[in-house]
Design an enzyme around this catalytic site. Sequence first.
Site, PDB file in Angstrom:
ATOM      1  CG  HIS A 112      -1.440   2.754   6.106  1.00  0.00           C
ATOM      2  ND1 HIS A 112      -2.489   3.019   6.949  1.00  0.00           N
ATOM      3  CD2 HIS A 112      -0.326   3.117   6.787  1.00  0.00           C
ATOM      4  CE1 HIS A 112      -2.024   3.515   8.081  1.00  0.00           C
ATOM      5  NE2 HIS A 112      -0.715   3.580   8.015  1.00  0.00           N
ATOM      6  CB  CYS A 113       1.033   7.190   3.081  1.00  0.00           C
ATOM      7  SG  CYS A 113       2.593   8.056   2.823  1.00  0.00           S
ATOM      8  N   PRO A 114       2.762   5.553   5.707  1.00  0.00           N
ATOM      9  CG  PRO A 114       4.474   4.015   6.038  1.00  0.00           C
ATOM     10  CD  PRO A 114       3.521   4.512   5.029  1.00  0.00           C
ATOM     11  N   GLY A 119       1.135   9.248   7.983  1.00  0.00           N
ATOM     12  CA  GLY A 119       0.471   8.708   9.158  1.00  0.00           C
ATOM     13  C   GLY A 119      -1.010   8.451   8.976  1.00  0.00           C
TER      14      GLY A 119
END
Lengths: 161, 496
Positions: free
Chosen positions: B191-193, B196
């Site tokens: 999950h890549c912040p 997003g």
Amino acid sequence: MATTDLNCSEFHNDQIATLSTHSLQELQHPVVSTKVFIQRDYSSGTLCKFQNKFPAELESRLDRQHFEETIQTLNNLYAEAEKLGGKSYLEGCLACLTAYTIFLCMETQYEKVLRKVARYIKEQNEKVYIPRSLLLTDPIERGLRVIEITVFEDRGFVPTS
Amino acid sequence: MHLGVSESMRECEYSQISTRSSTPMETPFKKKIPKKRKWESFPGRNKFYCDGRIMMAKQTGVFYLTLVLILVTCGLFFTFDCPFLAEHLTPVIPVVGGVLFVFVLGTLLRTSFSDPGVLPRATPDEAADLERQIDVANGSTGYRPPPRTKEVVINGQTVKLKYCFTCKIFRPPRASHCSLCDNCVERFDHHCPWVGNCVGRRNYRFFYMFILSLSFLTIFIFAFVITHIILRSSHRGGFLNALKDSPASVLEVVVCFFSVWSIVGLSGFHTYLISSNQTTNEDIKGSWSSKRGKDNYNPYSHGNIVTNCCAALCGPLPPSLIDRRGFVYLDTPQLAPPTNGITVYGSTQSQQSHMAAATPLLQQQSSEPVIITASPENGGALPSRTSLGLGGPCTSLPLGQPTPATSTASLSCQESTDMLPVHAHAHSHNHSRPLQDQVAHHHFLTPEDLPSPPGMLPCNTPLGHSHTVQAGFYNPASQDSLHEDSVRGLVKLSSV
């Protein structure tokens, strides 16, 4: 991207509409007896493939041969969708070069095959499953997790074929 | 929202055909119910825009930061450095810069806005069927927690498929449940912040293109800003004078300098992953590392680097499985009592699965005519997932906070679930690390195979339904509390 999703939802809706109208018109008193789920077969990795094991619940209703033929054809169609070959690479490269805008006018290989699958399922329902009070649900409706076969009770049914 | 009169007309026809008995409220109300699209009742913790066309994670703050950084740096470059460079060197420079910039932005938006490959949750009937199979396999004594894994042999390697409590499915190989988005994602990478969104099967290639092109762009801007300053100082006779003339260049150099290390490192890491056909998750766990055993190899690899790269980047793009813009149809034949058509979410679903486990579903249901028509109650009762007010602090991933790996080691679960450390991205203190630690530069949350955090501590959420339900029938009370504890631990870590 937008068109792709629109196509998907349109054909989902069309398919449900056709199947539901079709099945409901042919079955006078549709009562669901049970649902059989054909799970995915992951022995070849993450490719979309369904188990060919004949479920016990269908023994009285359906020939093993019909069932296996349906599953095998579906598996072949999905294999075609995910096939890595010259054609898919070309499509991928072209898409990358046009910044994926090409999909606004063109369908991906996968989507073309999904349409074929929908047509095949409709045809199988008409020819084989509905006359036996069964209903195949397109696996795309279930996120390609299962093939759902709805078993209707054999009550007051008049085959139209 | 409405596709027009034809849709509602068709729906009216359905209800007329199928109405043989049951609920009094049907046809007259049908026409007045506004058609709902599936994204509005999506059970995951995603945000949707443009009527379902755009799909992102719940926390998008860092994504806006990424966007601002890229836009501001490039804007400054084109405004202050390009005129000088075009004049004194060649106009090709701004053109190449422009092309790179457009490509970076395009791939970023494509990564952020597309469906990463979310697996839709099981319908109540499927869930019931699976649970029945598990019970049968288990001997159904009721007290021993049933096995939640299935083993499958793929290309000679034994792979364990885990059961997802939230989505009520056995996860396909390489899929994982993202606790931030509360979805199972196919070929889950991380999950890549920064973008997003989750990075999974459907958007991995865009993500890779994004970081690759961003590496080129940062190096490009860095190099040419330095060139600009050097040229200007030779023209103007003095380094400080040159800086005074073009103060923006300083900012650009600083941003690019710090970005280059992390982005280029990340691109290198993902190039390695692509060529060996592994996900970040698998690499971190060492699933296919030869250290685990002599015969351990990656069953998904195609054998050679070129095929692996082609497959990952140019292979067929699978369509979205969640059909976010489809309409919720309310009159498909169902086994379970009043549900909302094909897809049933939220509290209704957990109730159904509860009933399914508690009662012999089939015997109970077969006596009722089960063609369900719409009832306004059901239509209205669906919780609008997109407006869940989960507390912000729970799921935010702040920058610059290194998470000690030891704290995760203490969290253990019976089921050998894997808690993976949250790596913090800290510009200031990652430079000294050796090259193999490049992965730590990227602030991401690697997947953990736990059920979704049902009680995200300070936040009260209706997702808690699934947790209480599962605690109810299997009574693996200790197992659940361990899960909860480890999930709390993760939440605490991420909110440090």
